[in-house]
Write a protein that holds these residues in place. Sequence first.
Motif, mmCIF file in Angstrom:
data_model
loop_
_atom_site.group_PDB
_atom_site.id
_atom_site.type_symbol
_atom_site.label_atom_id
_atom_site.label_comp_id
_atom_site.label_asym_id
_atom_site.label_seq_id
_atom_site.Cartn_x
_atom_site.Cartn_y
_atom_site.Cartn_z
ATOM 1 N N ILE A 144 -24.628 -32.201 -21.152
ATOM 2 C CA ILE A 144 -23.946 -32.749 -19.971
ATOM 3 C C ILE A 144 -24.182 -31.812 -18.793
ATOM 4 N N ASP A 145 -24.955 -32.283 -17.815
ATOM 5 C CA ASP A 145 -25.309 -31.465 -16.644
ATOM 6 C C ASP A 145 -24.062 -31.054 -15.860
ATOM 7 N N ALA A 146 -24.188 -29.968 -15.082
ATOM 8 C CA ALA A 146 -23.112 -29.542 -14.181
ATOM 9 C C ALA A 146 -23.453 -30.000 -12.762
ATOM 10 N N GLU A 147 -22.433 -30.512 -12.054
ATOM 11 C CA GLU A 147 -22.642 -30.941 -10.666
ATOM 12 C C GLU A 147 -21.796 -30.051 -9.757
ATOM 13 N N CYS A 197 -27.199 -21.824 -15.935
ATOM 14 C CA CYS A 197 -28.146 -21.896 -14.809
ATOM 15 C C CYS A 197 -27.495 -21.220 -13.601
ATOM 16 N N LYS A 198 -28.274 -21.044 -12.520
ATOM 17 C CA LYS A 198 -27.687 -20.396 -11.338
ATOM 18 C C LYS A 198 -26.740 -21.343 -10.608
ATOM 19 N N GLY A 199 -27.086 -22.636 -10.555
ATOM 20 C CA GLY A 199 -26.283 -23.604 -9.799
ATOM 21 C C GLY A 199 -27.046 -24.052 -8.571
ATOM 22 N N ALA A 200 -27.155 -25.376 -8.395
ATOM 23 C CA ALA A 200 -28.037 -25.929 -7.365
ATOM 24 C C ALA A 200 -27.287 -26.543 -6.188
ATOM 25 N N TYR A 201 -25.953 -26.415 -6.148
ATOM 26 C CA TYR A 201 -25.182 -27.132 -5.124
ATOM 27 C C TYR A 201 -24.683 -26.171 -4.049
ATOM 28 N N ALA A 202 -24.566 -26.686 -2.812
ATOM 29 C CA ALA A 202 -23.981 -25.894 -1.717
ATOM 30 C C ALA A 202 -22.466 -25.898 -1.935
ATOM 31 N N VAL A 235 -31.001 -20.821 -21.859
ATOM 32 C CA VAL A 235 -31.096 -19.976 -20.660
ATOM 33 C C VAL A 235 -32.026 -20.662 -19.656
ATOM 34 N N ALA A 236 -31.416 -21.274 -18.639
ATOM 35 C CA ALA A 236 -32.162 -22.139 -17.713
ATOM 36 C C ALA A 236 -32.450 -21.390 -16.422
ATOM 37 N N THR A 237 -33.598 -20.746 -16.375
ATOM 38 C CA THR A 237 -33.999 -20.035 -15.159
ATOM 39 C C THR A 237 -35.510 -19.840 -15.151
ATOM 40 N N MET A 262 -36.722 -24.604 -18.501
ATOM 41 C CA MET A 262 -37.272 -24.608 -17.132
ATOM 42 C C MET A 262 -37.474 -26.043 -16.676
ATOM 43 N N LEU A 263 -37.624 -26.193 -15.358
ATOM 44 C CA LEU A 263 -37.778 -27.528 -14.783
ATOM 45 C C LEU A 263 -39.235 -27.975 -14.818
ATOM 46 N N HIS A 264 -39.449 -29.267 -15.029
ATOM 47 C CA HIS A 264 -40.774 -29.879 -14.943
ATOM 48 C C HIS A 264 -41.386 -29.535 -13.584
ATOM 49 N N GLY A 265 -42.587 -28.986 -13.613
ATOM 50 C CA GLY A 265 -43.284 -28.682 -12.362
ATOM 51 C C GLY A 265 -43.003 -27.302 -11.809
ATOM 52 N N VAL A 266 -42.119 -26.532 -12.421
ATOM 53 C CA VAL A 266 -41.825 -25.180 -11.930
ATOM 54 C C VAL A 266 -42.308 -24.154 -12.962
ATOM 55 N N ARG A 267 -43.189 -23.275 -12.539
ATOM 56 C CA ARG A 267 -43.775 -22.229 -13.371
ATOM 57 C C ARG A 267 -44.310 -22.760 -14.729
ATOM 58 N N PRO A 268 -45.139 -23.805 -14.693
ATOM 59 C CA PRO A 268 -45.640 -24.362 -15.962
ATOM 60 C C PRO A 268 -46.429 -23.350 -16.794
ATOM 61 N N VAL A 283 -38.353 -28.053 -21.507
ATOM 62 C CA VAL A 283 -38.623 -28.445 -20.119
ATOM 63 C C VAL A 283 -37.700 -29.613 -19.742
ATOM 64 N N TYR A 284 -37.037 -29.458 -18.607
ATOM 65 C CA TYR A 284 -36.122 -30.492 -18.094
ATOM 66 C C TYR A 284 -36.952 -31.448 -17.242
ATOM 67 N N VAL A 285 -37.031 -32.706 -17.691
ATOM 68 C CA VAL A 285 -37.921 -33.676 -17.044
ATOM 69 C C VAL A 285 -37.110 -34.835 -16.465
ATOM 70 N N ARG A 297 -32.640 -30.825 -3.749
ATOM 71 C CA ARG A 297 -32.176 -29.562 -4.371
ATOM 72 C C ARG A 297 -33.365 -28.653 -4.696
ATOM 73 N N ARG A 298 -34.469 -29.246 -5.140
ATOM 74 C CA ARG A 298 -35.647 -28.422 -5.469
ATOM 75 C C ARG A 298 -36.247 -27.810 -4.202
ATOM 76 N N LEU A 299 -36.260 -28.576 -3.116
ATOM 77 C CA LEU A 299 -36.819 -28.036 -1.871
ATOM 78 C C LEU A 299 -35.915 -26.939 -1.331
ATOM 79 N N ALA A 304 -40.681 -22.178 0.882
ATOM 80 C CA ALA A 304 -42.123 -22.463 0.938
ATOM 81 C C ALA A 304 -42.383 -23.929 0.590
ATOM 82 N N ASN A 305 -41.610 -24.463 -0.352
ATOM 83 C CA ASN A 305 -41.757 -25.881 -0.722
ATOM 84 C C ASN A 305 -41.385 -26.776 0.436
ATOM 85 N N LEU A 306 -40.342 -26.364 1.129
ATOM 86 C CA LEU A 306 -39.853 -27.175 2.240
ATOM 87 C C LEU A 306 -40.923 -27.262 3.324
HETATM 88 P P1 FDA Z 1 -34.553 -18.748 -8.304
HETATM 89 O O1 FDA Z 1 -34.129 -19.917 -7.520
HETATM 90 O O2 FDA Z 1 -34.180 -17.390 -7.899
HETATM 91 O O3 FDA Z 1 -36.071 -18.871 -8.639
HETATM 92 C C1 FDA Z 1 -36.811 -17.893 -9.340
HETATM 93 C C2 FDA Z 1 -38.282 -18.209 -9.179
HETATM 94 O O4 FDA Z 1 -38.579 -19.470 -9.819
HETATM 95 C C3 FDA Z 1 -38.728 -18.431 -7.740
HETATM 96 O O5 FDA Z 1 -39.089 -17.233 -7.131
HETATM 97 C C4 FDA Z 1 -39.902 -19.369 -7.902
HETATM 98 O O6 FDA Z 1 -41.038 -18.680 -8.331
HETATM 99 C C5 FDA Z 1 -39.466 -20.253 -9.029
HETATM 100 N N1 FDA Z 1 -38.743 -21.454 -8.556
HETATM 101 C C6 FDA Z 1 -37.417 -21.689 -8.621
HETATM 102 N N2 FDA Z 1 -37.123 -22.906 -8.146
HETATM 103 C C7 FDA Z 1 -38.297 -23.447 -7.751
HETATM 104 C C8 FDA Z 1 -38.659 -24.688 -7.169
HETATM 105 N N3 FDA Z 1 -37.752 -25.627 -6.911
HETATM 106 N N4 FDA Z 1 -39.951 -24.905 -6.892
HETATM 107 C C9 FDA Z 1 -40.904 -23.981 -7.166
HETATM 108 N N5 FDA Z 1 -40.616 -22.778 -7.720
HETATM 109 C C10 FDA Z 1 -39.341 -22.523 -8.005
HETATM 110 N N6 FDA Z 1 -28.318 -26.700 -11.648
HETATM 111 C C11 FDA Z 1 -27.083 -27.257 -11.631
HETATM 112 O O7 FDA Z 1 -26.330 -27.037 -10.679
HETATM 113 N N7 FDA Z 1 -26.668 -28.052 -12.666
HETATM 114 C C12 FDA Z 1 -27.450 -28.294 -13.749
HETATM 115 O O8 FDA Z 1 -27.032 -29.024 -14.663
HETATM 116 C C13 FDA Z 1 -28.731 -27.709 -13.782
HETATM 117 N N8 FDA Z 1 -29.576 -27.905 -14.839
HETATM 118 C C14 FDA Z 1 -30.743 -27.199 -14.917
HETATM 119 C C15 FDA Z 1 -31.545 -27.300 -16.055
HETATM 120 C C16 FDA Z 1 -32.682 -26.518 -16.167
HETATM 121 C C17 FDA Z 1 -33.504 -26.596 -17.406
HETATM 122 C C18 FDA Z 1 -33.042 -25.618 -15.106
HETATM 123 C C19 FDA Z 1 -34.231 -24.731 -15.224
HETATM 124 C C20 FDA Z 1 -32.285 -25.557 -13.984
HETATM 125 C C21 FDA Z 1 -31.155 -26.358 -13.859
HETATM 126 N N9 FDA Z 1 -30.389 -26.319 -12.714
HETATM 127 C C22 FDA Z 1 -29.140 -26.916 -12.710
HETATM 128 C C23 FDA Z 1 -30.933 -25.703 -11.465
HETATM 129 C C24 FDA Z 1 -30.534 -24.272 -11.332
HETATM 130 O O9 FDA Z 1 -29.151 -24.178 -11.090
HETATM 131 C C25 FDA Z 1 -31.292 -23.588 -10.182
HETATM 132 O O10 FDA Z 1 -30.987 -24.237 -8.990
HETATM 133 C C26 FDA Z 1 -32.806 -23.566 -10.361
HETATM 134 O O11 FDA Z 1 -33.176 -23.387 -11.699
HETATM 135 C C27 FDA Z 1 -33.435 -22.399 -9.545
HETATM 136 O O12 FDA Z 1 -32.906 -21.179 -9.981
HETATM 137 P P2 FDA Z 1 -33.724 -20.057 -10.808
HETATM 138 O O13 FDA Z 1 -32.800 -19.566 -11.869
HETATM 139 O O14 FDA Z 1 -34.995 -20.590 -11.284
HETATM 140 O O15 FDA Z 1 -33.873 -18.872 -9.815
#
Ligand code: FDA
Length: 317
Positions: A144-147, A197-202, A235-237, A262-268, A283-285, A297-299, A304-306
């Motif tokens: 169950i994902d976190a929002e 994970c670190k968390g993707a929301y503002a 460990v999702a990072t 890790m996410l699909h398309g990130v550091r394959p 891999v999260y797809v 959220r990815r941008l 650099a992606n943006l």
């Molecule tokens: P950081 O953002 O510091 O990135 C480290 C390095 O990874 C960067 O320097 C770059 O090289 C690469 N990188 C990271 N993001 C990239 C991108 N978008 N494009 C290209 N390169 C990139 N969040 C959430 O709030 N709820 C959730 O349920 C989940 N679920 C989840 C599942 C999985 C499998 C992953 C990997 C991540 C999530 N996330 C998530 C997203 C997570 O919270 C976080 O926003 C991203 O993983 C980016 O954080 P990093 O830990 O990778 O570190």
Amino acid sequence: MLRRALMAAAASEWVRKAVTGTPAARAVVDQYVAGESSEDAVAVARALRAAGLLVTLDYLGEDTTDAQRAAATTAQYVHLLGKLAAEGLTEDGAVEVSVKPTAVGLLLGAEGEPGPNAVGERVATEHLERIVTAALDAGTTVTIDAEDHTTADAALRIAGSLRSRFPSVGTVLQAALRRTEADVRALATPGTRVRLCKGAYAEPAAEAFGTRHDVDKSFARCLRVLMTGPGYPMVATHDPRLIDITRSLGFARPAGSFEYQMLHGVRPDEQRRLAASGAKVRVYVPYGGDWYPYLVRRLAERPANLALFLRSLGSKS
Ligand code: FDA
């Protein structure tokens, strides 16, 4: 600031249309999203399995306030799990699914009140239970994902209630939130699957750490609790320093008792390198038509992606 501005842009229909009609911008979407149909998702899962990687599939769509849509998303997951099982991809949980509570109804019944409520929580729990049952029938698991933080209490209650009946249900915790260290300690129990994970929301400052450095320190503290505990850490990072810390802590654990995600398309290349070293890597797809908030959220994670994305929006090819 940048992240907040991007999140606001997520609501813009103009940007969405511009992306869909611009091939170069579409290519940026395709880096992160497997495609629109379940066939696309299954094809990507098959290819990742062939490369020795585990997979979790996410049907895109979130924040729905439409009951029919929440039910249709649930049906899509059940359909997907059937397809995956028919191909033998779900065996031993090799391909599982990730579900956002707000995609399956958490925000229903709010009627002008922002955030989750008892009606939405009941609907989301029932829908998730259907998906979990289908996953168990297929031999696999659900995470169950976190929002955003307004949904955290409800999501943890739903996960806890499902876990009491279906122990394999996974929970996601975000190091960015101040509450998470306490949540991690509460969930570091035998067999419990926890994705960190670190968390993707503002998030507002009262709820979340304000700097990347503080989020990383929180991640490291939470990671230590999970990796020295009796649960199953996910460990999702993509962060090389946190991956190194995980590897060091992993030496003291039984083989196969944790996984990288890790996410699909990130550091394959790193995904494949870790898997080749004998680690479990999932891999999260994401797939589906409703890719826009996910893309934003990815941008936002990577300026650099943006820049690349904005340049491609302006290009003609
Ligand atoms: P950081 O953002 O510091 O990135 C480290 C390095 O990874 C960067 O320097 C770059 O090289 C690469 N990188 C990271 N993001 C990239 C991108 N978008 N494009 C290209 N390169 C990139 N969040 C959430 O709030 N709820 C959730 O349920 C989940 N679920 C989840 C599942 C999985 C499998 C992953 C990997 C991540 C999530 N996330 C998530 C997203 C997570 O919270 C976080 O926003 C991203 O993983 C980016 O954080 P990093 O830990 O990778 O570190």
